[in-house]
Design a protein around this motif. Structure first.
Motif, PDB file in Angstrom:
ATOM      1  N   ARG A 181      13.590   9.011  -5.668  1.00  0.00           N
ATOM      2  CA  ARG A 181      12.344   8.249  -5.570  1.00  0.00           C
ATOM      3  C   ARG A 181      12.616   6.887  -4.945  1.00  0.00           C
ATOM      4  NH1 ARG A 181       8.956   9.629 -10.437  1.00  0.00           N
ATOM      5  NH2 ARG A 181      10.050  11.338 -11.411  1.00  0.00           N
ATOM      6  N   THR A 182      11.567   6.310  -4.353  1.00  0.00           N
ATOM      7  CA  THR A 182      11.641   4.901  -4.000  1.00  0.00           C
ATOM      8  C   THR A 182      11.303   4.106  -5.261  1.00  0.00           C
ATOM      9  OG1 THR A 182       9.332   4.828  -3.333  1.00  0.00           O
ATOM     10  CG2 THR A 182      10.958   5.304  -1.605  1.00  0.00           C
TER      11      THR A 182
ATOM     12  N   TRP B  26       7.222   1.482  -0.511  1.00  0.00           N
ATOM     13  CA  TRP B  26       6.919   2.660   0.297  1.00  0.00           C
ATOM     14  C   TRP B  26       8.108   2.950   1.187  1.00  0.00           C
ATOM     15  CZ3 TRP B  26       2.280   5.499   0.754  1.00  0.00           C
ATOM     16  CH2 TRP B  26       1.251   5.062  -0.076  1.00  0.00           C
TER      17      TRP B  26
ATOM     18  N   ARG C 174       9.391   5.263   4.732  1.00  0.00           N
ATOM     19  CA  ARG C 174       8.891   5.949   5.930  1.00  0.00           C
ATOM     20  C   ARG C 174      10.066   6.659   6.571  1.00  0.00           C
ATOM     21  NH1 ARG C 174       6.614   4.250  11.584  1.00  0.00           N
ATOM     22  NH2 ARG C 174       5.119   5.945  11.854  1.00  0.00           N
TER      23      ARG C 174
ATOM     24  N   TRP D 174       5.141   9.024   5.428  1.00  0.00           N
ATOM     25  CA  TRP D 174       5.127   7.930   4.471  1.00  0.00           C
ATOM     26  C   TRP D 174       5.434   8.485   3.101  1.00  0.00           C
ATOM     27  CZ3 TRP D 174       5.160   2.937   5.523  1.00  0.00           C
ATOM     28  CH2 TRP D 174       4.729   2.513   6.774  1.00  0.00           C
TER      29      TRP D 174
ATOM     30  N   PRO E  15       5.102   7.597  -0.817  1.00  0.00           N
ATOM     31  CA  PRO E  15       4.513   6.669  -1.783  1.00  0.00           C
ATOM     32  C   PRO E  15       5.539   6.193  -2.818  1.00  0.00           C
ATOM     33  CG  PRO E  15       3.101   8.580  -1.490  1.00  0.00           C
ATOM     34  CD  PRO E  15       4.416   8.889  -0.819  1.00  0.00           C
ATOM     35  N   PRO E  16       5.319   5.016  -3.381  1.00  0.00           N
ATOM     36  CA  PRO E  16       6.224   4.497  -4.407  1.00  0.00           C
ATOM     37  C   PRO E  16       6.383   5.468  -5.578  1.00  0.00           C
ATOM     38  CG  PRO E  16       4.688   2.792  -3.721  1.00  0.00           C
ATOM     39  CD  PRO E  16       4.227   4.079  -3.098  1.00  0.00           C
ATOM     40  N   ASP E  17       7.617   5.594  -6.028  1.00  0.00           N
ATOM     41  CA  ASP E  17       7.949   6.324  -7.256  1.00  0.00           C
ATOM     42  C   ASP E  17       7.556   7.802  -7.241  1.00  0.00           C
ATOM     43  OD1 ASP E  17       9.259   6.137  -9.739  1.00  0.00           O
ATOM     44  OD2 ASP E  17       7.352   6.063 -10.796  1.00  0.00           O
ATOM     45  N   LEU E  18       7.425   8.405  -6.062  1.00  0.00           N
ATOM     46  CA  LEU E  18       7.086   9.825  -5.958  1.00  0.00           C
ATOM     47  C   LEU E  18       8.373  10.632  -5.748  1.00  0.00           C
ATOM     48  CD1 LEU E  18       4.766  11.938  -5.695  1.00  0.00           C
ATOM     49  CD2 LEU E  18       5.013  11.645  -3.226  1.00  0.00           C
TER      50      LEU E  18
END
Length: 83
Positions: free
Chosen positions: A23-24, A29, A31, A60, A62-65
């Motif tokens: 995860r990020t 975010w 990319r 892209w 998404p955060p924490d995905l």
């Protein structure tokens, strides 16, 4: 705004962590930008969604995905990080 970018990776030198669920950070975010070849971008959130990325089709993140990538042959890419 982009604040960081990884080095360019290929199928020979991509860190193993990118090929497994990761995860990020919260609020960040990502990319994925393909310079050559194709990757499969897979969500690891139970949805089984995946996309084929190419130089014309970045992704892209998404955060924490939770996600991972798969190589579909030789490829060259980098990941940039945005806040």
């Amino acid at each position: 705004m982009e604040y960081q970018r990884t080095p360019e990776f290929t199928d020979d030198d991509t860190p193993a962590g990118l090929l497994h669920e990761h995860r990020t950070k919260a609020g960040v975010w990502g990319r994925i930008v393909l310079l050559e070849g194709n990757l499969r971008y897979c969500l690891e959130d139970g949805s089984a969604r995946a996309w084929i990325l190419s130089p014309a089709r970045p992704a892209w993140i998404p955060p924490d995905l939770p996600h991972r990538v798969e190589f579909l042959g030789p490829a060259r890419f980098y990941v940039s990080f945005w806040r």
